[in-house]
Design an enzyme around this catalytic site. Structure first.
Site, PDB file in Angstrom:
ATOM      1  CB  ILE A  12      -1.051   0.022   1.261  1.00 31.92           C
ATOM      2  CG1 ILE A  12      -1.551  -1.397   1.275  1.00 31.92           C
ATOM      3  CG2 ILE A  12      -2.081   1.180   1.015  1.00 31.92           C
ATOM      4  CD1 ILE A  12      -2.922  -1.595   2.614  1.00 31.92           C
ATOM      5  CB  ALA A  34      13.297  -2.180   7.495  1.00 33.71           C
ATOM      6  CD  GLU A  84       6.938  -8.218  10.049  1.00 31.42           C
ATOM      7  OE1 GLU A  84       6.518  -8.934   9.393  1.00 31.42           O
ATOM      8  OE2 GLU A  84       8.281  -7.734   9.928  1.00 31.42           O
ATOM      9  CB  THR A 125      -5.885  -2.967  10.238  1.00 35.19           C
ATOM     10  OG1 THR A 125      -6.789  -3.996   9.775  1.00 35.19           O
ATOM     11  CG2 THR A 125      -5.448  -3.322  11.540  1.00 35.19           C
ATOM     12  CG  ASP A 126     -11.177  -4.083   8.427  1.00 36.70           C
ATOM     13  OD1 ASP A 126     -10.030  -4.533   8.693  1.00 36.70           O
ATOM     14  OD2 ASP A 126     -12.099  -4.600   7.841  1.00 36.70           O
ATOM     15  CD  GLU A 127      -7.319  -8.476  10.393  1.00 36.06           C
ATOM     16  OE1 GLU A 127      -6.345  -8.950  11.201  1.00 36.06           O
ATOM     17  OE2 GLU A 127      -6.943  -8.790   9.181  1.00 36.06           O
ATOM     18  CE1 TYR A 153      -1.151  -5.968  10.790  1.00 34.18           C
ATOM     19  CE2 TYR A 153      -3.404  -6.849  10.560  1.00 34.18           C
ATOM     20  CZ  TYR A 153      -2.482  -5.821  10.251  1.00 34.18           C
ATOM     21  OH  TYR A 153      -2.714  -4.908   9.428  1.00 34.18           O
ATOM     22  CG  ASN A 182      -9.372  -7.828   3.937  1.00 34.98           C
ATOM     23  OD1 ASN A 182      -9.946  -7.658   4.937  1.00 34.98           O
ATOM     24  ND2 ASN A 182      -8.678  -9.157   4.088  1.00 34.98           N
ATOM     25  NE  ARG A 217     -10.954 -11.437   6.776  1.00 31.40           N
ATOM     26  CZ  ARG A 217     -11.258 -12.128   7.421  1.00 31.40           C
ATOM     27  NH1 ARG A 217     -12.639 -12.225   7.795  1.00 31.40           N
ATOM     28  NH2 ARG A 217     -10.508 -12.803   8.230  1.00 31.40           N
TER      29      ARG A 217
HETATM   30  P1  NAD Z   1       3.241  -4.793   3.331  1.00 29.62           P
HETATM   31  O1  NAD Z   1       3.583  -6.004   4.293  1.00 29.62           O
HETATM   32  O2  NAD Z   1       3.099  -4.862   2.093  1.00 29.62           O
HETATM   33  O3  NAD Z   1       4.507  -3.770   3.702  1.00 29.62           O
HETATM   34  C1  NAD Z   1       4.922  -3.338   4.576  1.00 29.62           C
HETATM   35  C2  NAD Z   1       6.183  -2.421   4.484  1.00 29.62           C
HETATM   36  O4  NAD Z   1       6.944  -2.200   5.664  1.00 29.62           O
HETATM   37  C3  NAD Z   1       7.306  -3.336   3.708  1.00 29.62           C
HETATM   38  O5  NAD Z   1       7.834  -2.572   2.709  1.00 29.62           O
HETATM   39  C4  NAD Z   1       8.394  -3.467   4.840  1.00 29.62           C
HETATM   40  O6  NAD Z   1       9.766  -3.705   4.392  1.00 29.62           O
HETATM   41  C5  NAD Z   1       8.299  -2.387   5.791  1.00 29.62           C
HETATM   42  N1  NAD Z   1       8.671  -2.443   7.134  1.00 29.62           N
HETATM   43  C6  NAD Z   1       8.148  -3.355   7.848  1.00 29.62           C
HETATM   44  N2  NAD Z   1       8.899  -3.330   9.024  1.00 29.62           N
HETATM   45  C7  NAD Z   1       9.599  -2.262   8.856  1.00 29.62           C
HETATM   46  C8  NAD Z   1      10.484  -1.585  10.007  1.00 29.62           C
HETATM   47  N3  NAD Z   1      10.802  -2.035  11.197  1.00 29.62           N
HETATM   48  N4  NAD Z   1      11.163  -0.383   9.622  1.00 29.62           N
HETATM   49  C9  NAD Z   1      10.633   0.144   8.307  1.00 29.62           C
HETATM   50  N5  NAD Z   1      10.070  -0.270   7.487  1.00 29.62           N
HETATM   51  C10 NAD Z   1       9.681  -1.744   7.938  1.00 29.62           C
HETATM   52  O7  NAD Z   1       1.989  -4.158   4.036  1.00 29.62           O
HETATM   53  P2  NAD Z   1       0.989  -3.701   3.541  1.00 29.62           P
HETATM   54  O8  NAD Z   1      -0.128  -4.577   3.284  1.00 29.62           O
HETATM   55  O9  NAD Z   1       1.221  -2.495   2.495  1.00 29.62           O
HETATM   56  O10 NAD Z   1       0.257  -2.560   4.663  1.00 29.62           O
HETATM   57  C11 NAD Z   1       0.753  -1.395   4.963  1.00 29.62           C
HETATM   58  C12 NAD Z   1      -0.164  -0.676   6.320  1.00 29.62           C
HETATM   59  O11 NAD Z   1      -1.250  -0.741   5.941  1.00 29.62           O
HETATM   60  C13 NAD Z   1       0.108  -1.625   7.470  1.00 29.62           C
HETATM   61  O12 NAD Z   1       0.442  -0.817   8.571  1.00 29.62           O
HETATM   62  C14 NAD Z   1      -1.108  -2.462   7.613  1.00 29.62           C
HETATM   63  O13 NAD Z   1      -1.085  -2.615   8.799  1.00 29.62           O
HETATM   64  C15 NAD Z   1      -2.025  -1.569   7.027  1.00 29.62           C
HETATM   65  N6  NAD Z   1      -3.297  -2.012   6.361  1.00 29.62           N
HETATM   66  C16 NAD Z   1      -3.115  -3.053   5.680  1.00 29.62           C
HETATM   67  C17 NAD Z   1      -4.343  -3.449   4.902  1.00 29.62           C
HETATM   68  C18 NAD Z   1      -4.127  -4.556   3.931  1.00 29.62           C
HETATM   69  O14 NAD Z   1      -5.393  -5.098   3.572  1.00 29.62           O
HETATM   70  N7  NAD Z   1      -2.947  -4.944   3.148  1.00 29.62           N
HETATM   71  C19 NAD Z   1      -5.689  -2.944   5.417  1.00 29.62           C
HETATM   72  C20 NAD Z   1      -5.816  -2.196   6.349  1.00 29.62           C
HETATM   73  C21 NAD Z   1      -4.498  -1.592   6.664  1.00 29.62           C
HETATM   74  O1  DAU Z   2      -8.663  -6.214   7.083  1.00 28.58           O
HETATM   75  C1  DAU Z   2      -7.658  -5.853   6.737  1.00 28.58           C
HETATM   76  C2  DAU Z   2      -6.634  -6.703   7.343  1.00 28.58           C
HETATM   77  O2  DAU Z   2      -6.817  -7.368   5.950  1.00 28.58           O
HETATM   78  C3  DAU Z   2      -5.231  -6.082   6.846  1.00 28.58           C
HETATM   79  O3  DAU Z   2      -5.051  -5.358   8.313  1.00 28.58           O
HETATM   80  C4  DAU Z   2      -4.154  -7.005   6.918  1.00 28.58           C
HETATM   81  O4  DAU Z   2      -2.897  -6.449   6.806  1.00 28.58           O
HETATM   82  C5  DAU Z   2      -4.301  -7.837   5.793  1.00 28.58           C
HETATM   83  O5  DAU Z   2      -3.254  -8.924   5.779  1.00 28.58           O
HETATM   84  C6  DAU Z   2      -5.791  -8.429   5.577  1.00 28.58           C
HETATM   85  O6  DAU Z   2      -6.053  -9.541   6.726  1.00 28.58           O
HETATM   86  P1  DAU Z   2      -6.718 -10.700   6.346  1.00 28.58           P
HETATM   87  O7  DAU Z   2      -6.171 -11.876   7.284  1.00 28.58           O
HETATM   88  O8  DAU Z   2      -8.159 -10.539   6.309  1.00 28.58           O
HETATM   89  O9  DAU Z   2      -6.066 -10.932   5.011  1.00 28.58           O
HETATM   90  P2  DAU Z   2      -5.443 -12.475   4.192  1.00 28.58           P
HETATM   91  O10 DAU Z   2      -5.256 -11.814   2.855  1.00 28.58           O
HETATM   92  O11 DAU Z   2      -4.498 -13.141   4.805  1.00 28.58           O
HETATM   93  O12 DAU Z   2      -6.907 -13.266   4.425  1.00 28.58           O
HETATM   94  C7  DAU Z   2      -8.095 -12.922   3.589  1.00 28.58           C
HETATM   95  C8  DAU Z   2      -9.264 -14.070   3.874  1.00 28.58           C
HETATM   96  O13 DAU Z   2      -8.736 -15.155   3.127  1.00 28.58           O
HETATM   97  C9  DAU Z   2      -8.945 -14.638   5.407  1.00 28.58           C
HETATM   98  O14 DAU Z   2     -10.389 -14.973   6.005  1.00 28.58           O
HETATM   99  C10 DAU Z   2      -8.180 -15.903   5.484  1.00 28.58           C
HETATM  100  C11 DAU Z   2      -8.259 -16.298   3.997  1.00 28.58           C
HETATM  101  N1  DAU Z   2      -7.216 -16.862   3.465  1.00 28.58           N
HETATM  102  C12 DAU Z   2      -5.970 -16.480   3.357  1.00 28.58           C
HETATM  103  C13 DAU Z   2      -5.031 -16.962   3.012  1.00 28.58           C
HETATM  104  C14 DAU Z   2      -3.512 -16.479   2.862  1.00 28.58           C
HETATM  105  C15 DAU Z   2      -7.362 -18.407   2.932  1.00 28.58           C
HETATM  106  O15 DAU Z   2      -8.485 -18.858   3.098  1.00 28.58           O
HETATM  107  N2  DAU Z   2      -6.256 -19.205   2.359  1.00 28.58           N
HETATM  108  C16 DAU Z   2      -5.119 -18.245   2.454  1.00 28.58           C
HETATM  109  O16 DAU Z   2      -4.088 -19.108   1.938  1.00 28.58           O
END
Ligand code: NAD
Ligand code: DAU
Length: 338
Positions: A12, A34, A84, A125-127, A153, A182, A217
């Site tokens: 993101i 990092a 993370e 996050t909504d989690e 998490y 998500n 989701r």
């Molecule tokens: P991602 O795992 O793709 O990216 C995380 C980035 O942070 C990576 O580039 C990693 O190298 C960097 N990072 C990790 N530890 C670090 C540290 N100690 N110092 C500096 N950099 C570091 O994650 P994402 O899916 O892009 O999510 C980004 C943010 O959005 C997170 O805070 C996550 O909780 C939040 N978020 C994600 C989702 C989703 O669906 N992916 C939804 C809601 C909120």
């Molecule tokens: O809601 C926001 C969150 O969404 C973010 O804060 C998190 O960073 C992001 O990882 C995500 O969390 P989820 O656990 O919902 O996402 P994930 O893609 O891991 O899983 C989505 C759904 O799919 C969940 O119900 C678990 C299921 N799943 C996931 C994986 C990786 C499977 O059934 N099989 C899989 O292999």
């Protein structure tokens, strides 16, 4: 304005930098990352042509490093994506989540306070709200829903949010928080549901669906999340939390079936595997606050967004091969064994 974007080599964060540099070419963007397993230089190499962009490799858990960077750069706005981010990894490794998501956030808060940034935005996050039941489609997460976390998490992200709000209350730090559902779209590491399923389906490898596949989701295209954060930074009220959603609730099975249809692959690739421990049943977002107060709403439908995303992964095989080199295969075999 001079922005510090942390975690900008991840999914993101990199999409956000692209979105902001296109929209605000007069602003300056420093990407601090990092480069953990989730951050990749090939995700951000396209930014090198921008003269208002710089990359700094560094760890937000390193307090001295963070303080020195803030002292040198004098940021106006901090947007913290660094985290993370994968629930499954947090099940077996809480400490990395506490270090980056909690300690890292408090380091950024202290530096933002000391060097008087104009805005600190926490990407939440909504989690943090826990889960909703499957048989009550009328229930949604609002900003007033109590924090009720399920995983390490979500617990670490909730903890970070509480620290952020405490810096507003105690120190008057101008903070905002977004809590989004998500995300999916280009450059997402193939450990999360959508990119994992696309990558495996392309190669005709079994698709591991947890439990019965009926968990729900609310999916949002990543660019809509970026525009929501931009809106909150520019129009949001400090000290406030804003929920962000995609208005696209789907069961995991619906998502996987849509991907299979787009790729013209057989449903027989689906393999039901053991459920995730503590698996949240349903997430669903009430985003009426950001809509009514700031005028934001998502613009991408799930059908268009998933078609775009599948197309992006097909067209970017090189990126995929590079990010799945190294420890990825080991993670996949340990996690799924299939
Ligand atoms: P991602 O795992 O793709 O990216 C995380 C980035 O942070 C990576 O580039 C990693 O190298 C960097 N990072 C990790 N530890 C670090 C540290 N100690 N110092 C500096 N950099 C570091 O994650 P994402 O899916 O892009 O999510 C980004 C943010 O959005 C997170 O805070 C996550 O909780 C939040 N978020 C994600 C989702 C989703 O669906 N992916 C939804 C809601 C909120
Ligand atoms: O809601 C926001 C969150 O969404 C973010 O804060 C998190 O960073 C992001 O990882 C995500 O969390 P989820 O656990 O919902 O996402 P994930 O893609 O891991 O899983 C989505 C759904 O799919 C969940 O119900 C678990 C299921 N799943 C996931 C994986 C990786 C499977 O059934 N099989 C899989 O292999």
């Amino acid at each position: 304005m001079k922005y510090l974007v942390t975690g900008g080599a991840g999914f993101i964060g990199s999409n956000f930098i692209q979105y902001m540099m296109d929209k605000y070419p007069e602003d300056e963007f420093i990407n601090l990352d990092a480069l953990t397993y989730a951050g990749h230089t090939n995700t951000i190499e396209r930014f090198n042509e921008y003269c208002n962009y710089r990359f700094v490799k560094g760890d937000i858990t390193n307090r001295q490093f963070v303080m020195e960077l803030f002292s040198k750069e004098k940021f106006d706005v901090v947007v913290n994506f660094a985290a993370e981010s994968h629930v499954d990894r947090s099940i077996n490794d809480t400490s990395a989540f506490v270090l980056t998501n909690v300690l890292g956030t408090t380091n950024l808060l202290d530096a933002s306070k000391k060097y008087e940034v104009e805005r600190y935005h926490q990407v939440g996050t909504d989690e943090v709200y826990g889960e909703l039941p499957l048989d009550r489609p009328d229930l949604l997460f609002s900003e007033k829903t109590p924090i009720h976390t399920s995983s390490s998490y979500s617990s670490s992200k909730a903890s970070a949010d509480l620290f952020v709000l405490s810096y507003y209350r105690t120190h008057g730090l101008p903070v905002t928080i977004s809590r989004c559902s998500n995300n999916y779209g280009p450059y997402q590491y193939p450990e999360k549901l959508i990119p994992l399923m696309i990558c495996r389906a392309i190669k005709d490898i079994k698709l591991p669906v947890y439990g019965n596949g009926l968990n729900v989701r609310d999916w949002i295209f990543v660019e809509d999340h970026c525009s929501a954060i931009d809106t909150i930074i520019h129009k949001g009220k400090v000290g406030e939390v804003y929920n962000v959603g995609g208005q696209s609730e789907r069961t995991n099975l619906q998502v996987v079936n849509t991907i299979l249809e787009k790729l013209h692959k057989s449903k027989e690739l689906i393999s039901f595997v053991a459920d995730r421990p503590g698996h949240d049943k349903r997430y669903a977002i009430d985003f009426s606050k950001i809509k009514s107060e700031l005028g934001w709403a998502p613009s991408m439908s799930f059908e268009d967004g998933i078609a775009k995303t599948v197309g992006w992964y097909i067209d970017n095989e090189l990126w995929l091969n590079e990010v799945t080199a190294g420890g990825y295969q080991e993670y996949i075999s340990k996690m799924y064994g299939i």
